[in-house]
Design an enzyme around this catalytic site. Structure first.
Site, PDB file in Angstrom:
ATOM      1  N   LYS A  51       0.819  -1.215   0.000  1.00 17.22           N
ATOM      2  CA  LYS A  51       0.000   0.000   0.000  1.00 17.22           C
ATOM      3  C   LYS A  51       0.853   1.266   0.000  1.00 17.22           C
ATOM      4  O   LYS A  51       0.477   2.266  -0.631  1.00 17.22           O
ATOM      5  CB  LYS A  51      -0.953  -0.001   1.184  1.00 17.22           C
ATOM      6  N   THR A  52       1.997   1.249   0.696  1.00 21.14           N
ATOM      7  CA  THR A  52       2.840   2.446   0.724  1.00 21.14           C
ATOM      8  C   THR A  52       3.366   2.767  -0.672  1.00 21.14           C
ATOM      9  O   THR A  52       3.428   3.932  -1.085  1.00 21.14           O
ATOM     10  CB  THR A  52       4.011   2.261   1.706  1.00 21.14           C
ATOM     11  N   ASP A 238      -4.072   7.334   4.128  1.00 21.22           N
ATOM     12  CA  ASP A 238      -3.553   6.017   4.513  1.00 21.22           C
ATOM     13  C   ASP A 238      -4.327   5.504   5.729  1.00 21.22           C
ATOM     14  O   ASP A 238      -4.834   6.298   6.535  1.00 21.22           O
ATOM     15  CB  ASP A 238      -2.066   6.141   4.844  1.00 21.22           C
ATOM     16  N   GLN A 269      -8.101  -5.021   9.229  1.00 25.39           N
ATOM     17  CA  GLN A 269      -7.074  -4.632  10.201  1.00 25.39           C
ATOM     18  C   GLN A 269      -7.506  -3.442  11.042  1.00 25.39           C
ATOM     19  O   GLN A 269      -6.676  -2.722  11.587  1.00 25.39           O
ATOM     20  CB  GLN A 269      -5.758  -4.308   9.485  1.00 25.39           C
ATOM     21  N   ARG A 615       1.654 -10.825  10.495  1.00 27.85           N
ATOM     22  CA  ARG A 615       2.951 -10.191  10.747  1.00 27.85           C
ATOM     23  C   ARG A 615       4.098 -11.105  10.316  1.00 27.85           C
ATOM     24  O   ARG A 615       5.234 -10.671  10.194  1.00 27.85           O
ATOM     25  CB  ARG A 615       3.147  -9.875  12.239  1.00 27.85           C
TER      26      ARG A 615
END
Length: 753
Positions: A51-52, A238, A269, A615
């Site tokens: 996503k970044t 974001d 999330q 994670r």
């Protein structure tokens, strides 16, 4: 062969523009998210899907295409760390112009607007930002003025109520009597009004105001709102799933003219409702924004097939979600081990076995690439003790953040008083640190004089009737404040003035003389504070503003240490190997959360489990215990319902507890064998009684607490479905429903299931 860029309701893109090299690194879904520039867009970005990269590349694309200048772009993040990362990446892509993008956290951008239009909301130019402890101090003062018992009604509780209203965008005039029906017997709204008045008197704002007050400005001055609406042609957000109501209103208003709002987030999330986040913001995006498009990023570049399979099956049990299924990106090797699920007799055995596994894995994996993620803070103790016994170096992440440590707050309070003589809260914090013999009686005299003359406490020193020794001490204190302020005015470096201040005030000496084990660490933190100041800030006010806004944990993982942290603190991080202990009913999902918020809390707890699983890059170890020591006493436990929701084809189950002997069936859920105790075998009563009545030693509901002929029975309700009776008071039943949580129902409306 179908075109990889052929998306529903979208034109077919046959070729990527050659002039933008950074587009070549994108997969088809990422490419569409970057180049779909017009209109509202929701990018559902699963864990590890890039996503970044999408956010940064989208900004670069908009600027390079000439669709907007950098200063016409607004990009909002939730942490300062994310903002820095985006800024650095963007600068490499488009050059120095990237620095003119309005990029930062909600609070930083709200503050930027407030600095420009402070007069609209009756603030002065040099207003200060209060931290949580200062806000609680004001609440305590207001309550004590009315003789409220602050042990019965905590100032922190009042502050929490006020901040929740602010998170929802509610000023005192917007709070209805219906919403003021709990804290302080329905009198919290009165204190909210007085709290805001006190802030104005102090020329101060709190964090909630950094979004609430810009909304007030836009309401009072529509022309200012229109100015920003015309300026921001493209807005990018974001972590949209973590927005609260005030942030949602702020974004909707700013996007009204351009309608070019791109929100990136993951409904699976959303784990921060306890601090005001509203998962509904992302769930209703298509309803809120007409003709909105949704693009799903499901190619995962982090985890293995088994980890993603387990996580996807688990989160599929949630009803409130937009839906997506993560899969390993085709260009990666998706092979890997199954998720390991382990059952133990006790929490101490669980900790020992986990650390034994760490010792085994550290031969192949660096310690910094392994972490244990716990649901509750108390769980860390057992792991710390086991790590110490094994001689494994470790760190606990999620301890006090740097700017929230006592010694840093004290140092910043000194600096706040240098910057603003009217900062009475800073005065009260440090006037007796180190001890100067200033007692409550003296402070009350100063406060009374300050109120009578409408002057700051620092100035009241010259007017109050004080004992000669006390007056001498306070006069010296004031002279030092003015002297250090003069050094700054003469151009002395901020770090040099702060260093002198800490020495000459006796503050450093106070910690040198302190014999507590954490005193040396406090002195090290003060040295680090001086390092932070070197060359980074143009003046004192710039530093104070920075210190006020740095809220997020930087989560700098030391390269040589094993990590222990909470699941909430782990969001955004990744490790080669992750250990997830304590998967037991009552602990995870957390019983208090279920009792307070029912099915909504259950779904958030499940999202937290999903975050934990995702994670990990290579291996996950899930574990639970039959007995756990909690707050000094032993508690029996059942395995979490989340264990039962992990699909058999993606897990390996091994247990040292006979109740949990597992027979893999490679179906959608694992099963547990029925077990009967040997005549002379010590039995965990909780396990046996539940197991004997249900034919299995697993159950997904809270345990009944009181006796009654219906208690413990499964019942059916036409609206809420099946559940179990927890308590019975006459014809009133306390029932925990499988899908809707805890409800009070009259007996005549249910039947036995």
């Amino acid at each position: 062969m179908s075109n990889p860029f052929d998306f529903e309701d979208e034109p077919v893109v046959t070729q990527k523009p050659k002039e933008y090299a950074y587009l070549k690194a994108l997969n088809p879904e990422q490419y569409q998210a970057v180049t779909t520039t017009e209109g509202p867009l929701l990018v559902l970005s699963g864990a590890g899907t890039g996503k970044t990269r999408v956010l940064t590349t989208r900004l670069a694309y908009i600027i390079d295409k000439g669709l907007a200048t950098p200063w016409q772009c607004l990009a909002v993040t939730f942490t300062n760390k994310a903002a820095r990362e985006m800024s650095e990446r963007l600068e490499k892509m488009v050059g120095p112009d990237a620095l003119t993008v309005w990029l930062g956290t909600f609070h930083k951008l709200g503050l930027r607007m407030l600095r420009q239009h402070y007069g609209v909301v009756d603030l002065q130019k040099d207003f200060v930002i209060l931290g949580e402890d200062d806000s609680e101090r004001i609440c305590k003062q207001l309550m004590q003025e009315d003789g409220i018992d602050t042990k019965q009604w905590s100032p922190a509780g009042l502050n929490a109520v006020i901040q929740r209203w602010k998170d929802r965008g509610l000023s005192p005039s917007a709070v209805t009597p219906k919403e003021d029906n709990g804290f302080l017997n329905g009198n919290a709204l009165n204190y909210y009004r007085r709290y805001q008045t006190r802030l104005k008197e102090l020329n101060a704002v709190d964090f909630g105001d950094l979004l609430l007050l810009p909304l007030e400005i836009f309401k009072v001055r529509p022309d200012i709102a229109q100015q920003y609406q015309r300026q921001f042609k493209y807005i990018l957000v974001d972590e949209y799933q973590d927005t609260n109501v005030a942030q949602y209103l702020w974004l909707r208003l700013l996007a009204q003219v351009s309608n070019n709002l791109c929100c990136v987030g993951d409904d699976d999330q959303s784990i921060y409702s306890w601090r005001g986040a509203e998962v509904e913001n992302i769930l209703r995006f298509s309803k809120d924004f007409v003709n909105a498009k949704i693009i799903r990023l499901e190619r995962n570049y982090r985890s293995t097939t088994h980890i993603l399979g387990a996580a996807s099956a688990l989160i599929a049990n949630n009803q409130s979600r937009l839906g997506k299924t993560l899969y390993v990106a085709p260009e990666r090797d998706g092979s890997g081990e199954k998720v390991q699920v382990r059952g133990y007799w006790s929490g101490s055995e669980e900790a020992e076995k986990v650390i034994e596994t760490v010792e085994s894995e550290m031969r192949r994996t660096p310690l910094s690439q392994m972490a244990v993620l716990v649901r509750a803070g108390f769980q860390t103790r057992a792991f710390e003790e086991a790590l110490i016994r094994a001689g494994i170096p470790y760190q606990v992440i999620g301890d006090f953040k740097f700017y929230e440590r006592e010694e840093i707050k004290d140092a910043v309070a000194y600096l706040r008083l240098l910057a603003n003589s009217s900062d009475d809260l800073a005065f009260l914090r440090i006037v007796n640190k180190p001890r100067r013999g200033i007692g409550e009686a003296t402070l009350e005299k100063l406060s009374q004089m300050a109120r009578d003359r409408h002057i700051p406490l620092l100035e009241a020193i010259d007017w109050a009737e004080l004992k000669p020794s006390v007056r001498s001490t306070l006069t010296d204190f004031k002279k030092n404040i003015l002297r250090w302020r003069g050094m700054l005015a003469d151009g002395e470096a901020l770090s040099k003035v702060t260093s002198d201040l800490l020495e000459e005030s006796g503050y450093n000496t106070m910690w040198r003389m302190d014999k507590s084990p954490d005193a040396p660490g406090r002195l090290e933190n003060l040295k680090e504070l001086l390092n932070v100041m070197n060359g980074e800030f143009e003046n004192l006010n710039a530093f104070i503003e920075h210190a006020s806004l740095v809220m997020d944990t930087e989560n700098q993982i030391n390269q040589d240490l094993f990590t222990v942290m909470t699941l909430h603190a782990s969001k955004g991080l990744e490790f080669e190997i992750v250990f997830l202990p304590g998967w037991e009913e009552g602990l995870f999902p957390h019983q208090k959360s279920l009792e307070e918020n029912g099915v909504n809390a259950l779904e958030e707890e499940r999202r937290l489990a999903y975050v934990g699983l995702t994670r990990a890059r290579k291996k996950v170890f899930v574990s639970f215990a039959a007995n756990r020591r909690v707050y000094g006493g032993w508690q029996n436990a059942l395995p979490s319902r989340f264990v039962d929701e992990l699909p058999g084809e993606h897990i390996d189950m091994i247990s040292t507890v006979r109740q949990y002997d597992y027979t893999p069936k490679f179906s959608t859920k694992p099963s547990y064998q029925k077990w009967e105790p040997e005549p002379d075998e010590e039995v965990n009563s909780n396990f046996y009684e539940w197991g004997k009545s249900s034919g299995t030693f697993y159950d997904d509901t809270p345990k009944p607490a009181k006796k009654g002929k219906r208690v413990g029975k499964r019942v059916y309700h036409e609206k809420f479905g099946t559940g179990i009776v927890l308590n019975e008071e006459g014809e009133k039943l306390d029932i925990f429903f499988d899908r809707h949580g805890r409800k009070k129902i009259l007996a005549r409306f249910v039947t036995e299931a």
